[in-house]
Design a protein around this motif. Structure first.
Motif, PDB file in Angstrom:
ATOM      1  N   THR A  95       0.679  -0.819   0.087  1.00  0.00           N
ATOM      2  CA  THR A  95       0.101  -0.201   0.033  1.00  0.00           C
ATOM      3  C   THR A  95       0.532   1.358   0.074  1.00  0.00           C
ATOM      4  OG1 THR A  95      -0.274   0.024   1.940  1.00  0.00           O
ATOM      5  CG2 THR A  95      -2.224  -1.283   1.040  1.00  0.00           C
ATOM      6  N   PHE A  96       0.897   1.976  -0.291  1.00  0.00           N
ATOM      7  CA  PHE A  96       0.982   3.346  -0.972  1.00  0.00           C
ATOM      8  C   PHE A  96      -0.135   4.296  -0.785  1.00  0.00           C
ATOM      9  CE2 PHE A  96       3.291  -0.116  -2.938  1.00  0.00           C
ATOM     10  CZ  PHE A  96       4.671   0.721  -2.801  1.00  0.00           C
ATOM     11  N   THR A  97       0.241   5.537  -0.775  1.00  0.00           N
ATOM     12  CA  THR A  97      -0.440   6.884  -0.715  1.00  0.00           C
ATOM     13  C   THR A  97      -0.310   7.644  -2.082  1.00  0.00           C
ATOM     14  OG1 THR A  97       0.448   8.236   0.282  1.00  0.00           O
ATOM     15  CG2 THR A  97      -0.500   7.436   1.290  1.00  0.00           C
ATOM     16  N   VAL A  98      -1.733   8.539  -2.569  1.00  0.00           N
ATOM     17  CA  VAL A  98      -1.630   9.142  -3.674  1.00  0.00           C
ATOM     18  C   VAL A  98      -0.333  10.075  -3.327  1.00  0.00           C
ATOM     19  CG1 VAL A  98      -2.153  10.781  -4.926  1.00  0.00           C
ATOM     20  CG2 VAL A  98      -3.719   8.648  -5.150  1.00  0.00           C
ATOM     21  N   ALA A  99      -0.396  10.948  -1.517  1.00  0.00           N
ATOM     22  CA  ALA A  99       0.630  11.729  -1.775  1.00  0.00           C
ATOM     23  C   ALA A  99       1.697  11.138  -1.745  1.00  0.00           C
ATOM     24  CB  ALA A  99       0.683  12.584  -0.615  1.00  0.00           C
ATOM     25  N   GLU A 100       2.499   9.786  -1.704  1.00  0.00           N
ATOM     26  CA  GLU A 100       3.846   9.664  -1.200  1.00  0.00           C
ATOM     27  C   GLU A 100       4.306   9.659  -3.075  1.00  0.00           C
ATOM     28  OE1 GLU A 100       4.369   5.807   1.895  1.00  0.00           O
ATOM     29  OE2 GLU A 100       2.482   5.963   0.541  1.00  0.00           O
TER      30      GLU A 100
END
Length: 147
Positions: A95-100
């Motif tokens: 999992t990652f975030t769009v911010a990352e």
């Protein structure tokens, strides 16, 4: 040519293929990731690709995991962006975030590499849903195969 950040962020969706380094795996080399889901709150569920067939095969066989949790993507399929045999171990999701992704894009450490075919996307979803190692909470967020 680098596209505007807004266009890049809007392109993050199911089946898209990205190339970047992640500290979530034991390697300092960039890897290819396939987006399986972008949630409403901008969390990305990704599958990681490898060219190391034997490593993945041994992992799956040693743990007696379902065979469908190893997906092969041929470079000969013109619908896929890969230049060599590529494998997805569907027993791990990241999992990652769009911010990352925004930070990686702004630092030129991520690239969009194309999109996988619908057939291979379905095979990966089947593999993830078949895996006893993937949490049910994660499976519930992902599209169901053949939906």
């Amino acid at each position: 040519m680098k596209v505007p950040i807004g266009l890049f962020l809007a392109s993050i969706q199911e089946k898209k293929v990205f190339y970047f380094v992640s500290d979530q795996i034991n390697s300092s080399e960039p890897h290819i990731y396939i987006c399986l889901k972008r949630s409403a709150n901008d969390v990305l569920i990704m599958a990681c690709c490898t060219s190391q067939f034997e490593t993945v095969r041994k992992f799956i066989e040693a743990r007696k995991l379902p065979k469908e949790t190893l997906v092969w993507i041929s470079p000969r399929d013109p619908e896929n962006p890969f230049s060599r045999d590529t494998y997805v171990n569907c027993n791990n999701c990241f999992t990652f975030t769009v911010a990352e992704f925004r930070q990686m894009y702004e630092s030129d450490s991520i690239s969009l590499s194309g999109e996988i075919s619908e057939i291979h996307f379905e095979q990966i979803l089947i593999g993830v849903h078949s895996s006893p190692l993937i949490e049910e909470e994660t499976k519930d967020l992902l599209p169901k195969p053949n939906d």
